[in-house]
Design a protein around this motif. Sequence first.
Motif, PDB file in Angstrom:
ATOM      1  N   LEU A 144      -3.599 -13.613   8.529  1.00 36.10           N
ATOM      2  CA  LEU A 144      -4.577 -13.364   7.475  1.00 36.10           C
ATOM      3  C   LEU A 144      -5.479 -12.186   7.818  1.00 36.10           C
ATOM      4  N   ALA A 145      -5.619 -11.270   6.883  1.00 35.39           N
ATOM      5  CA  ALA A 145      -6.601 -10.181   6.890  1.00 35.39           C
ATOM      6  C   ALA A 145      -6.306  -9.047   7.860  1.00 35.39           C
ATOM      7  N   THR A 146      -5.315  -9.168   8.728  1.00 39.66           N
ATOM      8  CA  THR A 146      -5.062  -8.083   9.682  1.00 39.66           C
ATOM      9  C   THR A 146      -4.676  -6.787   8.976  1.00 39.66           C
ATOM     10  N   GLN A 147      -3.974  -6.899   7.844  1.00 39.37           N
ATOM     11  CA  GLN A 147      -3.540  -5.695   7.127  1.00 39.37           C
ATOM     12  C   GLN A 147      -4.707  -4.945   6.505  1.00 39.37           C
ATOM     13  N   LEU A 148      -5.846  -5.608   6.331  1.00 39.08           N
ATOM     14  CA  LEU A 148      -6.997  -4.939   5.725  1.00 39.08           C
ATOM     15  C   LEU A 148      -7.530  -3.840   6.637  1.00 39.08           C
ATOM     16  N   LEU A 149      -7.538  -4.093   7.940  1.00 35.20           N
ATOM     17  CA  LEU A 149      -7.975  -3.078   8.895  1.00 35.20           C
ATOM     18  C   LEU A 149      -7.020  -1.889   8.885  1.00 35.20           C
ATOM     19  N   HIS A 150      -5.739  -2.157   8.791  1.00 40.95           N
ATOM     20  CA  HIS A 150      -4.755  -1.078   8.740  1.00 40.95           C
ATOM     21  C   HIS A 150      -4.924  -0.273   7.452  1.00 40.95           C
ATOM     22  N   ILE A 181      -1.758   2.121  -9.047  1.00 45.79           N
ATOM     23  CA  ILE A 181      -1.819   3.240  -8.110  1.00 45.79           C
ATOM     24  C   ILE A 181      -0.667   4.200  -8.345  1.00 45.79           C
ATOM     25  N   GLU A 182      -0.802   5.407  -7.794  1.00 51.78           N
ATOM     26  CA  GLU A 182       0.209   6.444  -7.958  1.00 51.78           C
ATOM     27  C   GLU A 182       1.194   6.426  -6.793  1.00 51.78           C
ATOM     28  N   ALA A 183       2.241   7.224  -6.912  1.00 54.15           N
ATOM     29  CA  ALA A 183       3.315   7.212  -5.914  1.00 54.15           C
ATOM     30  C   ALA A 183       2.811   7.565  -4.517  1.00 54.15           C
ATOM     31  N   ALA A 184       1.850   8.482  -4.417  1.00 51.94           N
ATOM     32  CA  ALA A 184       1.348   8.911  -3.113  1.00 51.94           C
ATOM     33  C   ALA A 184       0.322   7.949  -2.528  1.00 51.94           C
ATOM     34  N   ASP A 185      -0.127   6.976  -3.302  1.00 52.00           N
ATOM     35  CA  ASP A 185      -1.085   5.988  -2.816  1.00 52.00           C
ATOM     36  C   ASP A 185      -0.375   4.933  -1.970  1.00 52.00           C
ATOM     37  N   TRP A 186      -1.167   4.100  -1.318  1.00 51.48           N
ATOM     38  CA  TRP A 186      -0.601   3.078  -0.442  1.00 51.48           C
ATOM     39  C   TRP A 186      -0.988   1.676  -0.913  1.00 51.48           C
ATOM     40  N   LEU A 187      -0.045   0.742  -0.726  1.00 47.71           N
ATOM     41  CA  LEU A 187      -0.272  -0.674  -1.022  1.00 47.71           C
ATOM     42  C   LEU A 187      -0.093  -1.477   0.264  1.00 47.71           C
ATOM     43  N   PHE A 188      -1.064  -2.338   0.549  1.00 44.74           N
ATOM     44  CA  PHE A 188      -0.989  -3.215   1.715  1.00 44.74           C
ATOM     45  C   PHE A 188      -0.958  -4.667   1.225  1.00 44.74           C
ATOM     46  N   PRO A 189       0.241  -5.269   1.178  1.00 43.29           N
ATOM     47  CA  PRO A 189       0.384  -6.616   0.631  1.00 43.29           C
ATOM     48  C   PRO A 189       0.234  -7.703   1.692  1.00 43.29           C
ATOM     49  N   THR A 190       0.138  -8.948   1.231  1.00 42.84           N
ATOM     50  CA  THR A 190       0.175 -10.112   2.113  1.00 42.84           C
ATOM     51  C   THR A 190       1.580 -10.709   2.070  1.00 42.84           C
ATOM     52  N   TYR A 191       1.758 -11.792   2.778  1.00 40.38           N
ATOM     53  CA  TYR A 191       3.056 -12.474   2.790  1.00 40.38           C
ATOM     54  C   TYR A 191       3.416 -13.041   1.416  1.00 40.38           C
ATOM     55  N   ARG A 192       2.428 -13.280   0.537  1.00 34.92           N
ATOM     56  CA  ARG A 192       2.698 -13.872  -0.774  1.00 34.92           C
ATOM     57  C   ARG A 192       2.941 -12.821  -1.852  1.00 34.92           C
TER      58      ARG A 192
END
Length: 374
Positions: free
Chosen positions: A148-154, A96-107
């Motif tokens: 688990l999975a809560t970040q997917l909605l965000h 992804i590019e700098a302006a894109d967003w990453l939503f990681p998990t605890y791992r």
Amino acid sequence: MQEPAGRADLDAQRAAESYMLPSVEPVQLIDPDGRHVHNDKYPLPDGDSLLGAYRELVVGRRVNDQANALVRQGRMAVYPSSHGQEACQVAAALCIEAADWLFPTYRDTVAVLARGVDPIQALTLLRGDWHSGYDPYEHNVSIQATPLATQLLHAVGVAHAAKLKGENTVVVAMCGDGATSEGDFHEALNFAAVFHVPVVFFVQNNQYAISVPLSHQSVAPSLAHKAIGYGMPGERVDGNDLAALLAVLGKAVDRARDGGGPALVEAHTYRMQSHTNADDATRYRSDDEVAQWVPKDPVMRMRTYLTELKLLDESTEKDIAAEAERVAAALREGLNAESEVDPEDLFRHVYSEKTSQLREQAAKLREELSREQL
């Protein structure tokens, strides 16, 4: 009565359905022996890109080892190791590019680091401090999520907002195989598909949801097949093949950016170590099972390939190892320092304006602390 579909309509329908189907076998561009595997659909990334990704891979492996040592020393509360999965995380950050967003998990600490977040800040949460340790807006990286999975909605919400604002933003939402059994996972996929938002769901299938094997979670042909039910394409990829991950995720990100909508990518990988330092993996899996994944190690695979192509020599390897050691040393120094705790933080960030009860409680605490100092 509805007229029967013509031949052209049927062909178009079948074409639309087939593009959603994942490949029969996970996509692989470099095999465990470090040899190139040709694929008509996914070209091999260029050598410079692979060498840069390999650098992040080596640093990530060293961070995993150092974090485990810090847990044993009592300097971190918990650490969910991604040893063996580092290629997935590096690829997620680099596609992804700098302006894109990453939503990681605890791992996904390695993904957070590859995105440019300071290593000490990235591990602050796992140390047990009250905040996430880094500003999500500085690198467009959401805080690591334990549920688990809560970040997917965000993630879907951010992608939907970007679409409404006309921004050229893509979101990569990471999760594990266990998260696909959560309701939030299905809600996120359905919303993303219905509203056609630019998000790529990236499932790291490491074969276990803590102690529960995949066979006890789903009987679908693959987790990538779950995408079809929501009207989006799914793809399977060798999660220990850094080149294939970059190619598959890169294509999904490009498609989302061009208005193609969401997609789901399932990476087949393995968690080589316990779920966390509080887990005993020997209670639910055998040493023989773990040993089968040792030859598939993503670091050794990419090192062999780059060395054979003469893109990686002894001098470059030493430079990369030295960089990894610098990161590890900084982690030791930063996490060995004691945190400065301010009791007033208990009241600062509850409401934008303190309530009368909070002001009263804060005053009582200050009074108690002042008496202790006398």
